[in-house]
Write an enzyme that holds these catalytic residues in place. Sequence first.
Site, PDB file in Angstrom:
ATOM      1  N   ARG A 174      29.757 -92.663  17.551  1.00  0.00           N
ATOM      2  CA  ARG A 174      29.895 -91.112  16.584  1.00  0.00           C
ATOM      3  C   ARG A 174      31.002 -91.932  16.019  1.00  0.00           C
ATOM      4  O   ARG A 174      31.875 -92.326  16.525  1.00  0.00           O
ATOM      5  CB  ARG A 174      29.560 -90.650  18.650  1.00  0.00           C
ATOM      6  CG  ARG A 174      28.171 -90.055  18.482  1.00  0.00           C
ATOM      7  CD  ARG A 174      27.390 -89.233  17.288  1.00  0.00           C
ATOM      8  NE  ARG A 174      26.289 -88.850  18.413  1.00  0.00           N
ATOM      9  CZ  ARG A 174      25.397 -90.008  18.164  1.00  0.00           C
ATOM     10  NH1 ARG A 174      24.765 -90.285  17.577  1.00  0.00           N
ATOM     11  NH2 ARG A 174      24.311 -89.211  18.331  1.00  0.00           N
ATOM     12  N   GLU A 198      30.031 -83.952   9.440  1.00  0.00           N
ATOM     13  CA  GLU A 198      28.956 -84.379   8.988  1.00  0.00           C
ATOM     14  C   GLU A 198      27.929 -83.206   8.621  1.00  0.00           C
ATOM     15  O   GLU A 198      28.206 -82.434   9.535  1.00  0.00           O
ATOM     16  CB  GLU A 198      27.962 -85.173  10.179  1.00  0.00           C
ATOM     17  CG  GLU A 198      28.450 -86.636  10.162  1.00  0.00           C
ATOM     18  CD  GLU A 198      27.666 -87.561  11.614  1.00  0.00           C
ATOM     19  OE1 GLU A 198      26.878 -87.360  11.251  1.00  0.00           O
ATOM     20  OE2 GLU A 198      28.518 -88.515  11.830  1.00  0.00           O
ATOM     21  N   HIS A 218      25.074 -91.127   8.180  1.00  0.00           N
ATOM     22  CA  HIS A 218      23.691 -91.378   9.721  1.00  0.00           C
ATOM     23  C   HIS A 218      22.822 -91.463   9.567  1.00  0.00           C
ATOM     24  O   HIS A 218      22.016 -90.485  10.309  1.00  0.00           O
ATOM     25  CB  HIS A 218      24.296 -89.867  10.221  1.00  0.00           C
ATOM     26  CG  HIS A 218      24.183 -89.860  11.744  1.00  0.00           C
ATOM     27  ND1 HIS A 218      24.666 -89.004  12.347  1.00  0.00           N
ATOM     28  CD2 HIS A 218      23.634 -90.134  12.554  1.00  0.00           C
ATOM     29  CE1 HIS A 218      24.792 -89.309  13.896  1.00  0.00           C
ATOM     30  NE2 HIS A 218      23.693 -89.760  13.632  1.00  0.00           N
TER      31      HIS A 218
HETATM   32  P1  NAP Z   1      23.564 -97.820  25.244  1.00  0.00           P
HETATM   33  O1  NAP Z   1      21.990 -98.706  26.149  1.00  0.00           O
HETATM   34  O2  NAP Z   1      23.744 -96.968  27.247  1.00  0.00           O
HETATM   35  O3  NAP Z   1      25.091 -98.396  25.525  1.00  0.00           O
HETATM   36  C1  NAP Z   1      26.046 -97.707  25.524  1.00  0.00           C
HETATM   37  C2  NAP Z   1      26.660 -99.150  25.506  1.00  0.00           C
HETATM   38  O4  NAP Z   1      27.805 -98.483  25.466  1.00  0.00           O
HETATM   39  C3  NAP Z   1      26.615 -99.631  27.481  1.00  0.00           C
HETATM   40  O5  NAP Z   1      26.832-100.760  27.667  1.00  0.00           O
HETATM   41  C4  NAP Z   1      27.857 -99.620  28.146  1.00  0.00           C
HETATM   42  O6  NAP Z   1      28.011-100.190  29.123  1.00  0.00           O
HETATM   43  C5  NAP Z   1      28.904 -99.284  27.227  1.00  0.00           C
HETATM   44  N1  NAP Z   1      30.144 -98.230  27.460  1.00  0.00           N
HETATM   45  C6  NAP Z   1      29.730 -96.791  27.406  1.00  0.00           C
HETATM   46  N2  NAP Z   1      31.102 -95.927  27.757  1.00  0.00           N
HETATM   47  C7  NAP Z   1      31.928 -97.619  27.571  1.00  0.00           C
HETATM   48  C8  NAP Z   1      33.650 -97.245  28.043  1.00  0.00           C
HETATM   49  N3  NAP Z   1      33.927 -95.952  28.745  1.00  0.00           N
HETATM   50  N4  NAP Z   1      33.830 -98.445  26.953  1.00  0.00           N
HETATM   51  C9  NAP Z   1      33.776 -99.585  27.048  1.00  0.00           C
HETATM   52  N5  NAP Z   1      31.573 -99.443  26.958  1.00  0.00           N
HETATM   53  C10 NAP Z   1      31.260 -98.264  27.212  1.00  0.00           C
HETATM   54  O7  NAP Z   1      23.284 -96.948  24.428  1.00  0.00           O
HETATM   55  P2  NAP Z   1      22.335 -97.154  22.910  1.00  0.00           P
HETATM   56  O8  NAP Z   1      21.142 -96.661  23.244  1.00  0.00           O
HETATM   57  O9  NAP Z   1      22.799 -98.996  22.823  1.00  0.00           O
HETATM   58  O10 NAP Z   1      23.474 -95.964  22.106  1.00  0.00           O
HETATM   59  C11 NAP Z   1      24.845 -96.605  22.188  1.00  0.00           C
HETATM   60  C12 NAP Z   1      24.865 -95.192  21.617  1.00  0.00           C
HETATM   61  O11 NAP Z   1      24.668 -95.502  19.739  1.00  0.00           O
HETATM   62  C13 NAP Z   1      24.629 -93.913  21.121  1.00  0.00           C
HETATM   63  O12 NAP Z   1      25.243 -93.439  22.461  1.00  0.00           O
HETATM   64  C14 NAP Z   1      24.331 -92.963  20.412  1.00  0.00           C
HETATM   65  O13 NAP Z   1      25.431 -92.226  20.133  1.00  0.00           O
HETATM   66  C15 NAP Z   1      24.759 -94.402  18.987  1.00  0.00           C
HETATM   67  N6  NAP Z   1      23.679 -94.209  18.211  1.00  0.00           N
HETATM   68  C16 NAP Z   1      23.881 -94.120  17.144  1.00  0.00           C
HETATM   69  C17 NAP Z   1      23.319 -93.785  16.021  1.00  0.00           C
HETATM   70  C18 NAP Z   1      23.267 -93.541  14.637  1.00  0.00           C
HETATM   71  O14 NAP Z   1      22.200 -93.011  14.004  1.00  0.00           O
HETATM   72  N7  NAP Z   1      24.056 -94.093  14.086  1.00  0.00           N
HETATM   73  C19 NAP Z   1      21.566 -94.456  16.280  1.00  0.00           C
HETATM   74  C20 NAP Z   1      21.362 -94.360  18.401  1.00  0.00           C
HETATM   75  C21 NAP Z   1      21.961 -94.525  18.919  1.00  0.00           C
HETATM   76  P3  NAP Z   1      29.229 -99.848  30.647  1.00  0.00           P
HETATM   77  O15 NAP Z   1      27.980 -98.847  30.888  1.00  0.00           O
HETATM   78  O16 NAP Z   1      28.724-101.161  31.031  1.00  0.00           O
HETATM   79  O17 NAP Z   1      30.243 -99.321  29.630  1.00  0.00           O
END
Ligand code: NAP
Length: 321
Positions: free
Chosen positions: A233, A262, A281
């Site tokens: 984000r 955005e 995006h």
């Molecule tokens: P996910 O499986 O929940 O992965 C997020 C990772 O971030 C987890 O490994 C988590 O590990 C880590 N994390 C969370 N809080 C943290 C912190 N404070 N410090 C360090 N690490 C932290 O989610 P995902 O499915 O991979 O998606 C991730 C994000 O990508 C979404 O939330 C979304 O905002 C973004 N996204 C963007 C697009 C786009 O169109 N560009 C598309 C899809 C998703 P821990 O809990 O162990 O810390």
Amino acid sequence: MKQKIVAYKALPDDVTAYLREHAEVEFVDGNNAEALAAALKDADGAIGASVKVTPAMLDGTRIKALSTISVGFDQFDVADLTRRGIVLAHTPDVLTESTADTVFSLILASARRVVELVDWVKAGHWKGSIGAPQFGVDVQGKTLGIVGLGRIGGAVARRAALGFNMNVLYTNRSPNETAEREYGARRVELDTLLAESDFVCLQVPLTDATRHMIGAEQFRKMKKSAILINASRGATVDEPALIAALEAGTIHGAGLDVFDQEPIDPASPLLRMPNVVALPHIGSATHETRHAMARNAAENLVGALAGTLRNNIVNREVLAR
Ligand code: NAP
């Protein structure tokens, strides 16, 4: 009486038909907050994406479930929804691979200057064999630092380690054992990741803890040759600090799918920099994946309204009530 669902984003015809088998469906322009709030007044559930659904919009409604067509849920006040007993569902997994492809597109395009050189060719500058001014940098064999190695970060790590022979570093609050075992990923402190990575890739959710987690201080800790990749984000990065770091040559370049605002302001300095690849995006934006996400979100909503949904729930505490 049939339940009422508000759809605040266009849906594929078959997904709309599926929802209409279960409920009355009213479409509303999600960019019109007043119209959305008015439609929610007598609704049981809502489905959509990319729009803030505020606590005020939920006051005086009987909403039981909200379903976002996204994995990220930073558009919602989750604690408030939980207090109200409203289930919030999202769409993890179905978008993981497409989003990882987008991340890799940004890595390759930034390193090999694909966009800049396409423009250069189209502008008629290719007049002889190319030389060092057109060279990029290698991706294969380099070090990729993933800040937030979860579902998408894991799919990026797989591409990097198995496809591009890269070393993978990551930071998470808890270890990702699969990535360590299968992709040789090494969990390190953020400062180490910043200092050692050729590509720093953000894939954390946007939360109070991750907002502006990469700013001036972090850019100073990165290699001068480093490229920042952000498809999480916009607000995980301090954008004015990124602009300053790129202008000063503190880091080499950036590949960005997300921005503070955005659509991005066409006057943003980021859009004038040849070493910035900017996408609108598109993380999950393929025909196949966007269809799968809409279907998944619709099924989540129908299940949540029927009280049968068990997966894809952001605030599982609501079920315990
Ligand atoms: P996910 O499986 O929940 O992965 C997020 C990772 O971030 C987890 O490994 C988590 O590990 C880590 N994390 C969370 N809080 C943290 C912190 N404070 N410090 C360090 N690490 C932290 O989610 P995902 O499915 O991979 O998606 C991730 C994000 O990508 C979404 O939330 C979304 O905002 C973004 N996204 C963007 C697009 C786009 O169109 N560009 C598309 C899809 C998703 P821990 O809990 O162990 O810390």
